[in-house]
Enzyme design. Sequence first.
Site, PDB file in Angstrom:
ATOM      1  N   LEU A 262       0.851  -1.176   0.000  1.00 10.90           N
ATOM      2  CA  LEU A 262       0.000   0.000   0.000  1.00 10.90           C
ATOM      3  C   LEU A 262       0.887   1.226   0.000  1.00 10.90           C
ATOM      4  O   LEU A 262       1.909   1.261   0.696  1.00 10.90           O
ATOM      5  CB  LEU A 262      -0.928   0.021   1.234  1.00 10.90           C
ATOM      6  CG  LEU A 262      -2.049  -1.019   1.272  1.00 10.90           C
ATOM      7  CD1 LEU A 262      -2.854  -0.876   2.552  1.00 10.90           C
ATOM      8  CD2 LEU A 262      -2.958  -0.891   0.061  1.00 10.90           C
ATOM      9  N   ASP A 263       0.495   2.219  -0.790  1.00  8.23           N
ATOM     10  CA  ASP A 263       1.305   3.434  -0.890  1.00  8.23           C
ATOM     11  C   ASP A 263       1.410   4.133   0.463  1.00  8.23           C
ATOM     12  O   ASP A 263       0.707   3.806   1.425  1.00  8.23           O
ATOM     13  CB  ASP A 263       0.700   4.381  -1.923  1.00  8.23           C
ATOM     14  CG  ASP A 263       0.686   3.762  -3.315  1.00  8.23           C
ATOM     15  OD1 ASP A 263       1.482   2.844  -3.541  1.00  8.23           O
ATOM     16  OD2 ASP A 263      -0.130   4.205  -4.143  1.00  8.23           O
ATOM     17  N   LEU A 264       2.296   5.123   0.504  1.00  4.69           N
ATOM     18  CA  LEU A 264       2.519   5.870   1.743  1.00  4.69           C
ATOM     19  C   LEU A 264       1.232   6.494   2.262  1.00  4.69           C
ATOM     20  O   LEU A 264       0.935   6.437   3.461  1.00  4.69           O
ATOM     21  CB  LEU A 264       3.583   6.955   1.496  1.00  4.69           C
ATOM     22  CG  LEU A 264       3.884   7.891   2.672  1.00  4.69           C
ATOM     23  CD1 LEU A 264       4.541   7.127   3.808  1.00  4.69           C
ATOM     24  CD2 LEU A 264       4.761   9.046   2.212  1.00  4.69           C
TER      25      LEU A 264
END
Length: 382
Positions: free
Chosen positions: A110-112
């Site tokens: 999952l992205d930041l």
Amino acid sequence: MPPSKSPETQRIAKLLARAGIASRREIERMIAEGRIALDGKVLDTPATLLTSLHGVTVDGNPVAEPAPARLFRYHKPAGLLTTERDPAGRATIYDRLPQGLPRVMPVGRLDLNTEGLLLLTTDGELKRELELPATGVERSYRARAYGQVSQPQLEGLMLGVEIEGVRYGPIDANIERRTGANVWIEMTLTEGKNREVRRVLEHLGLEVSRLIRTRYGPFWLGDLPSGDVDEIRQNDLTTFRTVLSRPGGGKAASNLQFSVRERVPEPLPKAKPVTEPDRRLRRAPPKAAPAEPKGPRFTPRATPAPKRPAPAPAESEGRRAARGTLKPVNPARAARAKAHRDAQGPREGDFVDRPRGPRPAKGPAGGRGKPSRPARPPRTRK
């Protein structure tokens, strides 16, 4: 007797990943660094084929056989990287995971700034099965975006879309609701490429301000608090992997329905002893409120107790007699009981509202002994 099937030979990186040592790429780097040995001899290639981990050591420590795979749900907050360490020193999920967990690997990334459900597992093979687009495991997201988009535009994503030379597979997208200039969109896909949801929505002229993963296969985020972790039951995991191993089982495995387990309530703190001033109060002292947990926690789950069936309605004596469950009445015993009741008189201190004995017969009009009204003469027509 047919000969037993010989164990399958596999690459050492795959066996070590299944044992939970590290990911395959990390194991390849460990082999290049000379940290893995077989029977005392340092390995220099990840192409080594083995049937078991017998005699394999990592940093001089023997590797145990892989334990049964375990799967966990993690509610990832925004602002954390899905990696073990970051060269820039930014916070990662491993810095915020609660205590009590074994060594786990994230399933996908999952992205930041993306939050929501992140699956964690101890088995590298299970991690690969869940990540591969060929297995067809569905992922669902809720995106809040700024801009204007129509439902026909989102339905066009079912045919796939190519953006800057990258081909993205079919995406099932629907408008959930609109709030001013923002729109909430539900999206379900099976590939999960790098920043796929954000790139597709930006291609439609939208600016994503919040992105939440709500489902991965049959496992939902539900009411799991942010930062908390809980474990998937072994029976559910076994059922999921069995369905997933069948041809085209990704769709069927994603549609499995697993019961949601209730959280085990934390025990309330012991009440303080009542002091002397409190005893003179007419009401009891207030109970102490349960202490709020500080930080994320790994909470066990309990299966709710099965509901008890409703009691059967009471049967009448006629039905019980017809079924043969009504006990036969002893006439002599019943006569003795009636004579005993009739012979007893009122005791001292009893309230007597009427004399004992049979009640007076009802009158013709329905009252007890009251005269009835005279009947009206019949009306005659003139």
